[in-house]
Design a protein around this motif. Sequence first.
Motif, PDB file in Angstrom:
ATOM      1  N   ILE A  34      34.332  28.825  35.030  1.00 25.52           N
ATOM      2  CA  ILE A  34      36.161  27.628  34.561  1.00 25.52           C
ATOM      3  C   ILE A  34      37.341  27.294  36.401  1.00 25.52           C
ATOM      4  O   ILE A  34      37.358  28.546  36.946  1.00 25.52           O
ATOM      5  CB  ILE A  34      37.444  28.151  34.210  1.00 25.52           C
ATOM      6  N   THR A  35      37.909  26.971  36.303  1.00 25.20           N
ATOM      7  CA  THR A  35      38.913  26.534  37.220  1.00 25.20           C
ATOM      8  C   THR A  35      39.879  25.783  36.866  1.00 25.20           C
ATOM      9  O   THR A  35      39.686  24.916  35.244  1.00 25.20           O
ATOM     10  CB  THR A  35      38.737  25.235  38.134  1.00 25.20           C
ATOM     11  N   TYR A  36      41.150  26.462  36.907  1.00 23.96           N
ATOM     12  CA  TYR A  36      42.560  26.443  36.185  1.00 23.96           C
ATOM     13  C   TYR A  36      43.926  26.188  37.847  1.00 23.96           C
ATOM     14  O   TYR A  36      43.322  26.748  38.687  1.00 23.96           O
ATOM     15  CB  TYR A  36      42.514  27.073  35.421  1.00 23.96           C
ATOM     16  N   ALA A  37      44.734  25.551  37.335  1.00 29.89           N
ATOM     17  CA  ALA A  37      45.630  25.192  38.524  1.00 29.89           C
ATOM     18  C   ALA A  37      47.475  26.402  38.421  1.00 29.89           C
ATOM     19  O   ALA A  37      47.935  26.674  39.468  1.00 29.89           O
ATOM     20  CB  ALA A  37      46.154  24.310  37.854  1.00 29.89           C
ATOM     21  N   HIS A  38      47.217  27.019  37.443  1.00 34.45           N
ATOM     22  CA  HIS A  38      48.610  27.325  37.142  1.00 34.45           C
ATOM     23  C   HIS A  38      48.722  28.357  36.574  1.00 34.45           C
ATOM     24  O   HIS A  38      49.414  29.993  37.033  1.00 34.45           O
ATOM     25  CB  HIS A  38      49.664  26.088  36.279  1.00 34.45           C
ATOM     26  N   ASN A  39      47.995  28.845  34.638  1.00 29.86           N
ATOM     27  CA  ASN A  39      48.585  29.963  33.851  1.00 29.86           C
ATOM     28  C   ASN A  39      47.385  31.011  34.084  1.00 29.86           C
ATOM     29  O   ASN A  39      46.239  30.872  33.374  1.00 29.86           O
ATOM     30  CB  ASN A  39      47.932  29.372  32.991  1.00 29.86           C
ATOM     31  N   ASP A  40      47.713  32.188  34.915  1.00 28.73           N
ATOM     32  CA  ASP A  40      46.679  32.916  35.803  1.00 28.73           C
ATOM     33  C   ASP A  40      46.817  33.531  34.296  1.00 28.73           C
ATOM     34  O   ASP A  40      45.221  33.791  33.821  1.00 28.73           O
ATOM     35  CB  ASP A  40      47.559  34.119  36.368  1.00 28.73           C
ATOM     36  N   SER A  41      47.615  34.300  32.779  1.00 25.24           N
ATOM     37  CA  SER A  41      47.127  35.258  32.045  1.00 25.24           C
ATOM     38  C   SER A  41      45.983  34.045  30.995  1.00 25.24           C
ATOM     39  O   SER A  41      45.015  35.026  30.104  1.00 25.24           O
ATOM     40  CB  SER A  41      48.036  35.424  30.894  1.00 25.24           C
ATOM     41  N   LYS A  59      36.563  32.569  37.000  1.00 18.59           N
ATOM     42  CA  LYS A  59      37.733  31.880  37.274  1.00 18.59           C
ATOM     43  C   LYS A  59      38.320  31.073  39.133  1.00 18.59           C
ATOM     44  O   LYS A  59      38.366  32.682  39.436  1.00 18.59           O
ATOM     45  CB  LYS A  59      38.850  32.124  36.569  1.00 18.59           C
ATOM     46  N   TYR A  60      38.641  30.756  39.271  1.00 18.14           N
ATOM     47  CA  TYR A  60      38.706  30.090  40.495  1.00 18.14           C
ATOM     48  C   TYR A  60      40.131  28.747  40.112  1.00 18.14           C
ATOM     49  O   TYR A  60      40.436  28.251  39.672  1.00 18.14           O
ATOM     50  CB  TYR A  60      38.246  28.831  40.854  1.00 18.14           C
ATOM     51  N   LYS A  61      41.438  29.471  41.008  1.00 22.73           N
ATOM     52  CA  LYS A  61      42.931  28.907  40.533  1.00 22.73           C
ATOM     53  C   LYS A  61      42.256  27.976  41.969  1.00 22.73           C
ATOM     54  O   LYS A  61      42.161  28.095  43.145  1.00 22.73           O
ATOM     55  CB  LYS A  61      43.986  29.728  41.125  1.00 22.73           C
ATOM     56  N   ILE A  62      43.368  26.467  41.740  1.00 28.50           N
ATOM     57  CA  ILE A  62      42.659  25.907  42.685  1.00 28.50           C
ATOM     58  C   ILE A  62      43.983  24.667  42.483  1.00 28.50           C
ATOM     59  O   ILE A  62      44.252  24.051  41.483  1.00 28.50           O
ATOM     60  CB  ILE A  62      41.232  25.114  42.366  1.00 28.50           C
ATOM     61  N   ASP A  63      44.412  24.235  43.287  1.00 29.66           N
ATOM     62  CA  ASP A  63      45.355  22.805  43.918  1.00 29.66           C
ATOM     63  C   ASP A  63      44.141  21.457  43.386  1.00 29.66           C
ATOM     64  O   ASP A  63      43.910  21.037  45.122  1.00 29.66           O
ATOM     65  CB  ASP A  63      46.004  22.759  44.340  1.00 29.66           C
ATOM     66  N   LYS A  71      36.900  22.432  49.129  1.00 27.93           N
ATOM     67  CA  LYS A  71      35.718  22.557  49.713  1.00 27.93           C
ATOM     68  C   LYS A  71      35.444  24.442  49.788  1.00 27.93           C
ATOM     69  O   LYS A  71      34.704  24.405  49.729  1.00 27.93           O
ATOM     70  CB  LYS A  71      36.772  22.640  51.480  1.00 27.93           C
ATOM     71  N   ASN A  72      36.272  25.075  49.726  1.00 27.30           N
ATOM     72  CA  ASN A  72      36.954  26.618  49.417  1.00 27.30           C
ATOM     73  C   ASN A  72      36.342  26.732  48.064  1.00 27.30           C
ATOM     74  O   ASN A  72      34.935  28.150  47.903  1.00 27.30           O
ATOM     75  CB  ASN A  72      37.738  26.625  49.340  1.00 27.30           C
ATOM     76  N   PHE A  73      36.479  26.009  46.840  1.00 20.00           N
ATOM     77  CA  PHE A  73      36.188  26.189  45.575  1.00 20.00           C
ATOM     78  C   PHE A  73      34.379  26.093  45.734  1.00 20.00           C
ATOM     79  O   PHE A  73      33.682  26.923  44.999  1.00 20.00           O
ATOM     80  CB  PHE A  73      36.317  25.162  44.593  1.00 20.00           C
ATOM     81  N   ILE A  74      33.320  25.105  46.218  1.00 18.86           N
ATOM     82  CA  ILE A  74      31.967  25.106  46.065  1.00 18.86           C
ATOM     83  C   ILE A  74      31.776  26.074  47.236  1.00 18.86           C
ATOM     84  O   ILE A  74      30.535  26.716  46.309  1.00 18.86           O
ATOM     85  CB  ILE A  74      31.615  23.736  47.447  1.00 18.86           C
ATOM     86  N   ASP A  75      31.975  26.696  48.250  1.00 17.29           N
ATOM     87  CA  ASP A  75      31.626  27.721  48.817  1.00 17.29           C
ATOM     88  C   ASP A  75      32.067  29.443  48.284  1.00 17.29           C
ATOM     89  O   ASP A  75      31.214  29.871  47.342  1.00 17.29           O
ATOM     90  CB  ASP A  75      32.910  28.564  50.149  1.00 17.29           C
ATOM     91  N   TYR A  76      32.717  29.568  46.915  1.00 19.60           N
ATOM     92  CA  TYR A  76      33.065  29.754  45.928  1.00 19.60           C
ATOM     93  C   TYR A  76      32.045  29.554  44.703  1.00 19.60           C
ATOM     94  O   TYR A  76      31.265  31.203  44.823  1.00 19.60           O
ATOM     95  CB  TYR A  76      34.691  30.145  45.146  1.00 19.60           C
ATOM     96  N   VAL A  77      31.587  28.483  44.646  1.00 15.74           N
ATOM     97  CA  VAL A  77      30.793  28.839  43.474  1.00 15.74           C
ATOM     98  C   VAL A  77      29.316  29.034  44.172  1.00 15.74           C
ATOM     99  O   VAL A  77      28.312  29.919  43.429  1.00 15.74           O
ATOM    100  CB  VAL A  77      30.486  27.059  43.188  1.00 15.74           C
ATOM    101  N   LYS A  78      28.386  28.550  45.491  1.00 18.20           N
ATOM    102  CA  LYS A  78      27.547  29.114  46.215  1.00 18.20           C
ATOM    103  C   LYS A  78      27.703  31.132  46.179  1.00 18.20           C
ATOM    104  O   LYS A  78      26.362  31.528  46.026  1.00 18.20           O
ATOM    105  CB  LYS A  78      27.548  28.568  47.539  1.00 18.20           C
ATOM    106  N   ILE A  88      30.830  20.095  34.058  1.00 16.46           N
ATOM    107  CA  ILE A  88      31.960  19.536  33.480  1.00 16.46           C
ATOM    108  C   ILE A  88      33.230  19.231  33.969  1.00 16.46           C
ATOM    109  O   ILE A  88      34.057  19.892  33.978  1.00 16.46           O
ATOM    110  CB  ILE A  88      32.042  20.017  31.678  1.00 16.46           C
ATOM    111  N   ASN A  89      32.967  17.526  34.625  1.00 21.51           N
ATOM    112  CA  ASN A  89      35.075  17.693  35.216  1.00 21.51           C
ATOM    113  C   ASN A  89      35.679  16.654  34.011  1.00 21.51           C
ATOM    114  O   ASN A  89      35.683  16.253  33.417  1.00 21.51           O
ATOM    115  CB  ASN A  89      34.059  16.369  35.829  1.00 21.51           C
ATOM    116  N   ASN A  90      36.545  18.668  33.906  1.00 24.63           N
ATOM    117  CA  ASN A  90      37.544  18.076  32.823  1.00 24.63           C
ATOM    118  C   ASN A  90      39.149  18.166  33.403  1.00 24.63           C
ATOM    119  O   ASN A  90      39.742  17.619  32.268  1.00 24.63           O
ATOM    120  CB  ASN A  90      37.467  19.036  31.713  1.00 24.63           C
ATOM    121  N   ALA A  91      39.734  18.774  34.339  1.00 24.74           N
ATOM    122  CA  ALA A  91      40.724  18.853  34.651  1.00 24.74           C
ATOM    123  C   ALA A  91      41.440  17.662  34.394  1.00 24.74           C
ATOM    124  O   ALA A  91      40.744  16.406  35.236  1.00 24.74           O
ATOM    125  CB  ALA A  91      41.231  19.871  35.975  1.00 24.74           C
TER     126      ALA A  91
END
Length: 253
Positions: A34-41, A59-63, A71-78, A88-91
């Motif tokens: 999952i990706t998320y923007a703010h809520n760490d908990s 989990k991956y925190k991202i703006d 770009k950094n997220f794609i690298d993390y996925v790999k 699923i593009n939900n954000a």
Amino acid sequence: MNFHGKNAIVTGGSRGIGNAIAKALADNGANVMITYAHNDSAAEETVNYIKSKDVNGYKYKIDQSKIEDIKNFIDYVKSRFENVDILINNAGICPFMNFFDIDIATFEKVWKTNVESHFFITQGISKIMIEKNIRGKILFMSSISAIVGGEFQAHYTTTKSALNGLMHSLAIILGEHGIMVNSLEPGTILTDINSEDLSNIEKRNYMEKRIPLKRLGKPEDIAGPALFLVSDENTYINGSELLVDGGMLVNLQ
């Protein structure tokens, strides 16, 4: 539906609709990121739930309004997944505002988060699918607002209509590689994005009366249709918009 061995990504997966979908995927055997923007908990709780199902959870925190973050997220996925079967593009964000008060900074933030990020995330993830010869499934979370509009959602409805247009093109482009692309259009679903707006009891009662089922939707109501569209059970639905609104649209006459 059996997702055992599948690797799935759900953007905006820590809360609301994305959270319900991420958990349902894990319930059915998928490894889920999952990706998320703010809520760490909330993100940590979601990943713990996923892992409790004896599958891998990340989990991956991202703006998502920042292209460098994408770009950094794609690298993390790999670095975590050898391949990706489901995206699923939900954000998305929707700061309710009067049309005449929406400035360029607000519009660009909503546009970059709701459309631009998903354009480039999908570009990166679909390349992985093609390179690994994965006949994957991609789902965009649009909205009934793409069809009917909204008084305080001019910036938001614009982005949801754009997602449908993007989905139509990608269904053609990626269909040649066996990758199927669709979108969901939820009606009024109780989530964080509209909790303040629907705290007005009169407005909430009005919305409920317009829905033939006489209730607002829950995130879990969207999870089932989403899972079907990205499952192996879906063998021929490509380039389609599925409205999930309890019958509200047909009752607006």
